[in-house]
Design an enzyme around this catalytic site. Structure first.
Site, PDB file in Angstrom:
ATOM      1  CG  HIS A 366       4.593  14.124  -1.060  1.00 49.19           C
ATOM      2  ND1 HIS A 366       5.360  12.987  -0.965  1.00 49.19           N
ATOM      3  CD2 HIS A 366       5.429  15.093  -1.460  1.00 49.19           C
ATOM      4  CE1 HIS A 366       6.622  13.274  -1.275  1.00 49.19           C
ATOM      5  NE2 HIS A 366       6.682  14.552  -1.575  1.00 49.19           N
ATOM      6  CE  LYS A 560      -0.520   2.378   8.055  1.00 52.15           C
ATOM      7  NZ  LYS A 560       0.042   2.564   6.724  1.00 52.15           N
ATOM      8  NE  ARG A 561       1.338  12.080  12.652  1.00 61.67           N
ATOM      9  CZ  ARG A 561       1.779  13.324  12.757  1.00 61.67           C
ATOM     10  NH1 ARG A 561       3.058  13.586  12.626  1.00 61.67           N
ATOM     11  NH2 ARG A 561       0.966  14.317  13.006  1.00 61.67           N
ATOM     12  CE  LYS A 566      -1.292   8.033   7.535  1.00 63.08           C
ATOM     13  NZ  LYS A 566      -0.478   7.560   6.391  1.00 63.08           N
ATOM     14  CB  THR A 668       7.336   4.783   2.643  1.00 61.95           C
ATOM     15  OG1 THR A 668       6.950   5.634   3.719  1.00 61.95           O
ATOM     16  CG2 THR A 668       7.434   5.586   1.372  1.00 61.95           C
ATOM     17  CE  LYS A 672      10.186   3.157   5.613  1.00 70.27           C
ATOM     18  NZ  LYS A 672       9.730   4.362   6.319  1.00 70.27           N
TER      19      LYS A 672
END
Ligand code: NBG
Length: 786
Positions: A366, A560-561, A566, A668, A672
């Protein structure tokens, strides 16, 4: 079946409004001991949960029976995390009783939504990896594939996030406090050993055998949660292990003087399943984490072997009964544990055991981030799992012997392939869990096409050179049941009416919507649905944060985290830059926007926590600027989780997927948002690449360096400070942050962040800034044309 028994069963499984109402009232009284007049929302929730559960259990038992009769092979999904999200509404949806339940509640003057709201989010995961496991469970059940999820029943899940003075504050998540109606405690219980030493002996046939004499033994007890498939009779299960000491009444065996010692043993045993580890943490609490991993792996494999013996007669038939999927390296110790169970406890010989192992396991990777690839110090291993270390050495010796035949003159490659990292000079030797997983598995997959390609050519290149046939891609997916039907009922209705309801089981059916793209009545409805979702989110934010948003502005969302890769800080720099430009020229023509953020930072990850503080500080200042706040709003939604996510995804116009190319394995959340009709602004990273191909380039705001350009940037000696000096917008934004405007005059508060950007910028925020800001201007223009 005698009449009365049949009728009794019938009222428990019947799905009519009347039957549901009757069993609800019954459960309320007999489970919570309350009458309707006295019941709290939590009581009502509990009673309704049992009412729905009753209707699932008969199916679960029937499904087990059918699988058993068919001799079905079971997928064992081993994962340290399962981020399930609230059960009740999902189970109602999958049972297709939502409308009847709503009517039954209405008949009692109760509001179903208020009851659903009482369910806590079961947070047994950190983020994407745990949520992926939950989506796989949902999908496997719906596809009628026999599957069992195996994991840990943490007493405390991921912390709850609150915000104080703009800073993240963690609160323990005591999710078991009110009882969990969904779980069924089971009698299955297995011993798990730790520490001690190994002894050699000869068995009856004079063969050398090994016996592990542990320092301590704890026990794992099973708790099952039924997992319903959508619109099918099938129910699978999630089996989570709770750690315990042998028996509490074992205390009697101790003499009175050692009472505290005995209690202490119990506490130590219970600690194993006490708390979920937040990821992205610096090295700490490592011993406990290794113990947790071994604990759930050992219980799960013992459980599977028990079932194999029961159903197939001998352990050598394991691969006909199970296939084991390792969700990342957290359960990778499985490879050594399975070998130990086969050789030491079931007296198999090495070659047969190894052949069976390599037919039974598969490994999902992952991440490419080096700090997230697990390794354990050899001496920690020696102390905790001495027998497993021996087995790993033996696997390694045999594996390297093979590898040497092919890569004779390549000592560097052999050193990289080795299961043991020898460390630099006299450095610490470590066990590499990803290597163990690769060597012991029949299949290895990445989670998006780009990610799998990068795996093959970077971190797992040596394994790919050895066994190219083991590698395959499995791009992540998300369940449209939860993330469209549950999260966005009006959109689901539009889909049903336009293309029929088969999309719930086969998302490809939504392609048929394309023919309606130019139909103005359809467009009108689509826009109205988005408006409703935005109003609903605004409403929730008003109640929880006290901020009133305008649903007619562009909702630009990043949830998100929180992690540097990110790049939430890239998003903030754009906001600060906009704010600065608006202050310089108040008449500047910008599209009114609401920026929504949400996400947890690991408690020990200081930079991520500083980013949260910056977002909140910028939000505060803009909020108080009566001129700017007409066109710009910023809000940080606390405690982003599956539950809050279900309100957020449907409300987004723009989905922020802006990681540095090559860093986000898949993502992911990006999916969504997309399935709820948001357009993406994003880099060519993870599954963004495939989303862009699916929705069409014209529906994707692309910016930023590609993986190749990222590499080239580093190769050419990247100096972020030069970018800062050349780009006045970037300079203004960073200078404004350092001016103290967002920190009550404290010029030092955000310096760790800005200094890091100017001196190192490990995720190329400065390098991608210009392209991002320009791309955001294209978003502005596009939004004006509905
Ligand atoms: C995460 C990746 C995401 C991916 C999920 C699920 C880890 C180690 N990895 O990009 O960062 O979507 O896994 O595959 O949590």
């Amino acid at each position: 079946m005698p009449d009365t028994a049949e009728r009794a069963l019938h009222t428990r499984i019947a799905r009519s409004v009347d039957a549901i109402r009757r069993s609800f009232v019954d459960n309320l009284f007999y489970v919570t001991g309350r009458t309707l007049e006295k019941a709290t929302n939590l009581d009502l929730y509990t009673a309704l949960a049992f009412t729905v559960r009753d209707r699932m259990l008969a199916r679960m038992v029937a499904a087990e029976e059918i699988y058993h009769r068919r001799g079905a092979k079971t997928v064992a999904y081993l994962s340290a995390e399962f981020l399930l999200g609230p059960h009740l509404a999902n189970n109602m949806l999958n049972l297709r009783v939502t409308d009847n339940v709503r009517d039954a509640m209405k008949g009692l003057n109760l509001d179903l939504d208020a009851i659903l709201e009482a369910e806590q989010d079961p947070g047994l995961g950190n983020g994407g990896l745990g949520r992926l496991a939950a989506c796989y469970m949902d999908s496997l059940a719906t596809l009628e594939i026999s599957a069992t999820g195996y994991g840990i029943r943490y007493e405390y899940g991921i912390f709850e996030q609150t915000i104080k003075d703009g800073w993240q504050v963690e609160v323990a998540d005591a999710w078991l406090r009110n009882g969990i109606p969904w779980e069924l405690p089971r009698q299955h219980r297995y011993p798990v050993k730790f520490g001690g030493h190994v002894e050699r002996y000869r068995d009856d046939e004079r063969r050398e055998r090994v016996r592990w004499i542990p320092e301590s033994t704890i026990y794992g007890t099973a708790y099952d949660t039924p997992i319903m498939g959508y619109g099918v009779l099938n129910v699978n299960k999630l089996r989570l292990w709770k750690s315990e000491a042998r028996e509490s009444f074992d205390l009697q065996a101790f003499n009175v003087g050692d009472y505290y010692g005995a209690v202490n043993d119990m506490v130590t045993a219970q600690n194993i399943s006490k708390v979920l580890h937040p990821n992205d943490e610096p090295e700490a609490g490592k011993t406990l984490r290794l113990r947790q991993q071994y604990f759930f792996v050992s219980c799960s494999l013992q459980d599977m072997i028990r079932l194999t013996l029961r159903d197939n007669g001998g352990v050598e038939h394991f691969a006909e009964r199970f296939v084991v999927q390792l969700n990342d390296t957290h359960p990778a110790i499985s490879i050594a544990e399975f070998m130990r169970l086969l050789i030491d406890e079931h007296l198999m010989d090495w070659d047969a055991a190894w052949a069976l192992t390599r037919r039974s396991f598969a490994y999902t990777n992952h991440t490419l981030l080096p700090e997230a690839l697990e390794t354990w110090p050899v001496d920690l291993f020696q102390r905790t799992l001495p027998r497993h270390l021996e087995i790993i050495y033996e696997i390694n010796t045999r594996f390297l012997d093979d590898a040497r035949v092919r890569f004779l003159d390549e000592p560097a490659r052999l050193a990289r392939l080795s299961l043991i990292d020898e460390g630099p000079g006299n450095g610490e030797r470590r066990v590499r869990m990803a290597n163990l997983a690769c060597v012991g598995s029949m299949a290895i997959n990445g989670v998006a096409s780009l990610h799998t390609e990068l795996l093959k050519h970077t971190v797992l290149k040596d394994f790919h050179d050895m066994w190219p046939e083991k590698f395959r891609n499995k791009t992540n997916g998300v369940t449209p049941r939860r993330f469209i039907a549950l999260a966005n009922p009006p959109l689901a209705r539009l889909f049903d009416e336009t293309v029929g309801d088969a999309w719930l089981r086969d998302l490809g059916q939504l392609r048929a919507l394309e023919t309606r793209a130019a139909d103005s009545a359809f467009q009108e409805r689509w826009r109205a649905i988005k408006r409703v979702a935005k109003a609903r989110l605004s409403d929730r934010i008003r109640r929880t944060c006290g901020v009133t948003l305008d649903p007619d502005t562009l909702f630009d969302v990043q949830v998100k985290r929180v992690h540097e890769y990110k790049r939430q800080h890239l998003n903030v720099l754009h906001i600060v830059s906009l704010y600065h430009r608006l202050r310089q020229s108040p008449t500047l023509d910008v599209t009114p926007r609401t920026f929504v953020f949400g996400g947890k930072a690991a408690p020990g990850y200081r930079m991520a926590k500083l980013i949260i503080k910056l977002i909140n500080s910028v939000a505060d200042v803009i909020e108080r600027d009566s001129h700017v706040n007409k066109v710009l709003r910023v809000v940080f939604v606390p405690d982003f989780n599956v539950k809050t996510g279900q309100d957020i995804y449907p409300a987004a116009d723009l989905s922020e997927q802006i990681s540095t190319a090559g860093k986000e394995a898949s993502g992911t959340g990006n999916m969504k948002f997309t399935m709820n009709g948001a357009l993406t602004i994003g880099t060519l990273d993870g599954a963004n690449v495939e989303i862009r191909a699916a929705v069409g380039e014209e529906n994707f705001f692309l910016f930023g360096k590609t993986v190749e350009q990222v590499e080239a940037t580093w190769a050419s000696g990247y100096r972020p400070r030069e970018v800062y000096e050349r780009d006045p917008d970037l300079r203004d934004a960073i200078d404004l942050i350092n001016s103290g405007l967002f920190s009550h005059g404290d010029r030092g508060l955000f310096r760790p962040l800005t200094d890091n950007l100017l001196d190192v910028d490990p995720f190329l925020v400065c390098a991608d800034f210009r392209d991002y800001v320009d791309c955001q201007s294209r978003v502005d223009v596009a939004y004006r044309d509905p």
